[in-house]
Scaffold this active site. Structure first.
Site, PDB file in Angstrom:
ATOM      1  N   LYS A 112       0.450  -1.077  -0.242  1.00  0.00           N
ATOM      2  CA  LYS A 112      -0.116  -0.131   0.264  1.00  0.00           C
ATOM      3  C   LYS A 112       0.665   1.279  -0.128  1.00  0.00           C
ATOM      4  CE  LYS A 112      -3.814  -2.149   1.954  1.00  0.00           C
ATOM      5  NZ  LYS A 112      -3.768  -3.628   1.980  1.00  0.00           N
TER       6      LYS A 112
HETATM    7  C1  LIG Z   1      -4.801  -4.423   1.306  1.00  0.00           C
HETATM    8  C2  LIG Z   1      -3.367  -5.839   0.687  1.00  0.00           C
HETATM    9  C3  LIG Z   1      -4.079  -6.464   0.269  1.00  0.00           C
HETATM   10  C4  LIG Z   1      -5.446  -6.728  -0.678  1.00  0.00           C
HETATM   11  O1  LIG Z   1      -5.070  -5.306  -1.705  1.00  0.00           O
HETATM   12  P1  LIG Z   1      -6.193  -5.259  -2.541  1.00  0.00           P
HETATM   13  O2  LIG Z   1      -5.606  -4.064  -3.365  1.00  0.00           O
HETATM   14  O3  LIG Z   1      -7.245  -4.554  -1.611  1.00  0.00           O
HETATM   15  O4  LIG Z   1      -6.725  -6.558  -3.158  1.00  0.00           O
HETATM   16  C5  LIG Z   1      -2.615  -7.663   0.208  1.00  0.00           C
HETATM   17  N1  LIG Z   1      -1.943  -7.977   0.972  1.00  0.00           N
HETATM   18  C6  LIG Z   1      -1.634  -6.815   1.281  1.00  0.00           C
HETATM   19  C7  LIG Z   1      -0.525  -7.705   2.856  1.00  0.00           C
HETATM   20  C8  LIG Z   1      -2.195  -6.169   1.713  1.00  0.00           C
HETATM   21  O5  LIG Z   1      -2.355  -4.900   3.190  1.00  0.00           O
END
Ligand SMILES: *Cc1c(COP(=O)(O)O)cnc(C)c1O
Length: 466
Positions: A112
């Site tokens: 993120k």
């Molecule tokens: C947020 C997250 C996901 C999921 O990603 P999306 O974009 O919501 O599909 C997967 N793995 C981790 C470690 C995350 O923080």
């Protein structure tokens, strides 16, 4: 670039207003009015560029009309300069045609950061140009809050308040938020659950007078700018492996469908991607959808991969929009049906077309631990539970072995030390920039599970800032 809502009934906006708006006023999500397309020559020209320059080229069409490419380039360069791996997003080879793209070298060790670190800078840039400030309010069960705080800390035009359920996040997760002592950041430990926190945030947003007075914004995963920033690393991985002259497949651990949707955008822009393989944990609404064509909401149960413990994948609506011929009214009907009944069925033709591109695989906690163990044994790679599910889905898909398969690693193993230790017997340590996390001073305010108290707190905080 102009942006339209997936429900077809909200004003058409430019990039800067889409950034600040988050959700469209008709309840839909903003998407570009048309997909910009790169020629094979343009894609070939991306080879060998450093990450920030490649990302700037990929994102430039999406911000056109709102900022110059030079302004974007400066922000992107500043964004990724703080990442801890010199390649920013290193691509590692695990097997003959098996690769893992490490997206955990940002400040909070999750993918993120790759989007949010840029989004914080974009907010500051756009708000300053408009002579405005914003207040970001969000609720977190652990992960998103720290990435949002790191993205907004010390930004001039942005204040941020994050609510978390007191005592219900891990110590690492809490400390990643509460050790940020910047004057524009506040952490509220609510005497309640994550759902209580989320309900209070929703209540603040639904209070339109409050929302307008304090210029409330969100940086949640439906914000288009987050998707845009994620498109870049699909190009990065693919051109490293020979695109546009080679086509790849990718596997992605998926919750809200934001990350994998960014890959779909890259494909629309001309990047040759054969297949998107989605990995889910036992909260498997997407995997069931790709199996049956029906989206059926179920309860949520906690797993070893908490960032994928979701009931509904909010970004999926963007894919539905494209596969229903970009007809907002049709999307609105399906989404309304889903909201009122908890079920929706894609028209047969659209579902068949989706299945040409996407498939899903699910792994419960036991299978996830098994994957982590076997990947460590066969490749030497320690993956966190989310990343292991992504890589496992890629293996389960049994695609053409002569075409590269790239698994997206979305979190550093040290973010989930208990699960990693359980699976592999080795407890991963935090990387150097977080090694003293447990010695740093914390700041947080404990608050009652009471919307009036939270509202007053936020008002006092903003008064003190302006
Ligand atoms: C947020 C997250 C996901 C999921 O990603 P999306 O974009 O919501 O599909 C997967 N793995 C981790 C470690 C995350 O923080």
């Amino acid at each position: 670039m102009k942006y339209v809502s997936t429900r077809g009934a909200a004003p058409v906006l430019d990039f800067d207003d889409v950034l600040l708006a988050g959700l469209a006023r008709d309840g839909g999500l903003y998407v570009p009015a048309t997909w910009p397309v790169f020629t094979p020559e343009q894609i070939r020209a991306l080879r060998g560029l450093p990450y920030d320059q490649l990302a700037t080229k990929v994102m430039a069409p999406f911000v056109a009309g709102c900022m110059t490419e030079a302004e974007l380039a400066a922000m992107v360069k500043d964004t990724y300069a703080g990442f801890t791996h010199p390649a920013v997003a290193p691509l590692k080879q695990l097997g003959a045609n098996q690769w893992v793209l490490e997206l955990f070298h940002g400040p909070t060790l999750a993918f993120k950061d790759y989007a949010l670190q840029l989004v914080g800078r974009l907010f500051d840039h756009v708000l300053k140009k408009k002579g405005q400030r914003t207040l970001i309010v969000g609720a977190t069960s652990g992960d998103t809050g720290s990435a949002a705080i790191e993205a907004c800390r010390d930004r001039d035009a942005v204040d941020i308040v994050i609510l978390h359920p007191k005592g219900r996040t891990s110590d690492v997760q809490r400390r990643q938020m509460t050790t940020v002592l910047s004057s524009n950041v506040r952490n509220l430990a609510v005497e309640g659950t994550f759902d209580d926190c989320q309900d209070m945030v929703k209540a603040l947003f639904n209070d339109h007078a409050f929302r307008d007075q304090y210029n409330l914004s969100a940086v949640n995963s439906i914000n288009w700018a987050r998707i845009m920033a994620q498109v870049a690393y699909y190009f990065w991985a693919a051109v490293s492996l020979g695109s546009p002259d080679v086509s790849i497949s990718v596997s992605v651990p998926t919750g809200n469908f934001g990350n994998v949707f960014a890959g779909y955008v890259a494909k629309q822009m001309g990047l040759p991607v054969d297949r998107f393989v989605v990995g889910s944990n036992s909260n498997d609404i997407l995997t069931r959808f790709f199996e049956t064509g029906k989206m059926v909401a179920d309860g949520v149960s906690p797993t070893l991969s908490p960032s994928m413990d979701i009931q509904v994948s909010s970004n999926f609506e963007r894919l539905v929009f494209d596969f229903l011929g970009r007809e907002g009214a049709a999307v609105d009907r399906l989404m309304t049906e889903f909201r009122t009944t908890g079920t929706m069925a894609m028209p047969q033709g659209a579902w068949t077309a989706m299945r040409e591109l996407f498939e899903g695989h699910r792994f419960d906690d036991e299978a996830t631990l098994g994957l982590m163990r076997s990947l460590k044994a066969t490749t030497g790679e320690t993956l966190d539970p989310h990343s292991a599910i992504g890589a496992g889905a890629g293996l389960a898909a049994k695609l053409n072995p002569s075409s590269p398969m790239v698994a997206l690693a979305t979190a550093h193993p040290a973010k989930f030390p208990d699960a990693v230790e359980k699976a592999t017997g080795v407890r991963p340590g935090l990387p150097p920039h977080l090694a003293d996390l447990f010695e740093r001073p914390e700041r947080l305010d404990v608050i009652a599970n009471d919307i009036a108290a939270v509202r007053n707190y936020v008002i006092d905080f903003v008064k003190g800032r302006s």
